[in-house]
Structures are given as C-alpha cells and as structure tokens.
Design an enzyme around this catalytic site. Sequence first.
Site, PDB file in Angstrom:
ATOM      1  N   TYR A 106       6.979   0.906  -9.077  1.00  0.00           N
ATOM      2  CA  TYR A 106       8.313   0.631  -9.616  1.00  0.00           C
ATOM      3  C   TYR A 106       8.628   1.562 -10.781  1.00  0.00           C
ATOM      4  CZ  TYR A 106       8.746  -3.485  -6.684  1.00  0.00           C
ATOM      5  OH  TYR A 106       8.828  -4.322  -5.597  1.00  0.00           O
ATOM      6  N   ARG A 120      12.863  -2.701 -14.480  1.00  0.00           N
ATOM      7  CA  ARG A 120      13.461  -3.930 -13.934  1.00  0.00           C
ATOM      8  C   ARG A 120      14.696  -3.619 -13.104  1.00  0.00           C
ATOM      9  NH1 ARG A 120      12.897  -8.605 -18.544  1.00  0.00           N
ATOM     10  NH2 ARG A 120      10.616  -8.716 -18.441  1.00  0.00           N
ATOM     11  N   HIS A 138      10.288  -1.020   1.078  1.00  0.00           N
ATOM     12  CA  HIS A 138       8.883  -1.396   1.288  1.00  0.00           C
ATOM     13  C   HIS A 138       7.934  -0.334   0.739  1.00  0.00           C
ATOM     14  CE1 HIS A 138       9.837   1.067   4.856  1.00  0.00           C
ATOM     15  NE2 HIS A 138       8.559   1.413   4.808  1.00  0.00           N
ATOM     16  N   GLU A 164       2.790   3.522   8.222  1.00  0.00           N
ATOM     17  CA  GLU A 164       3.171   4.807   7.636  1.00  0.00           C
ATOM     18  C   GLU A 164       2.008   5.534   6.956  1.00  0.00           C
ATOM     19  OE1 GLU A 164       7.792   3.596   6.551  1.00  0.00           O
ATOM     20  OE2 GLU A 164       6.369   3.894   4.915  1.00  0.00           O
TER      21      GLU A 164
END
Length: 173
Positions: A106, A120, A138, A164
């Site tokens: 993230y 966030r 994903h 993947e």
Amino acid sequence: MSIAHWSTMDTSTGPFTAVVASDGAVLASGWTADVTELTPLISRSLAPGDLREKRDLGQVSTAIRRYHEGDLEVIEEVPVRQRSGEFREHAWDVLRTVSAGKPVSYGEYAALAGRPTAVRAAAAACARNATALFVPCHRVLRTGGALGGFRWGVDVKRWLLAHESPERVAGLG
C-alpha cells in the site's frame, strides 16, 4: 436513457460478473453471480438507466476467459470507467500499471500515485474499486507481504496472486 449489459461467466475462482456500458467500458466487475452486488458500486453519475443481461460481452468476455487461461496482460486492453475524486481516479489509473506477478505494498502504491504519505487514501482507492480484475487491486499487499482484505474474499486474492506469480508463468513456457 443509457443501457448497460451484464454477464456472468464461470471461472477457476467461481462466478465472475461484469457490467459493461454500451461503448464497451467496464463499469463494475467481480467474483459474484449476483449483479445486484455490483450495481451499487457504480458511480451514480455513470449508473445506467437500463441494465440487461447479455450472454457475450465481446472484448470483456474474451478478456475474462483469456486471463483465467493465463493471458495476464489481456485485461490491460479493456477500457474501464469509474468516477470519484481526483486522487482516487488517478490512483485507479496508476493501479492499472502494476504488472502481474509484481505486487506492491500500500505504501508503494501511494508513492506510485504521487502521494507517498497517503497510504490510507491508496487503501481506500483499492477498497472502492468497482472494476476488480481490470483495475487489479488484488496486486496491492500489506507491508511485509500479508494479503490484506479483498472485497471478493482472501481466497480469490490468493488464487489471483498465485495465478500471476512469475514461477507459475515461467512454468507455462
């Protein structure tokens, strides 16, 4: 009145439904057989006036089938349409540049989107992504590699990442 079409296909991870605008852009998609789980995800400004089932969605149906058969890049060719705030729309565009087999954290995703401290906000962009698979949320993991959440279930996310993985892809050659 705008018309959109939807179709559900069987995939390796269960049923997958896509809602497609009349021009072929995906408005919503995900691992469900219930189109009513997808329609609330479509921005009100893009919501079709009429939604009709159609067995074959052309390029979209082909891409779903080919992706699950191993053509991981085919989803990049499919147009998507989502509306939100400026950062979120940009973050979705950036997410389409994250390559299969090369997931990011993230924090890395926030940096790629130009706001390295907005972790966030980057996570919220993933959570509010209406066009799963085509905007590959994903491919974003927690720091340290933990899967984190996924609207369509952690088992689906785990399958997609394994599908993947470079090791699997190398074995296909």
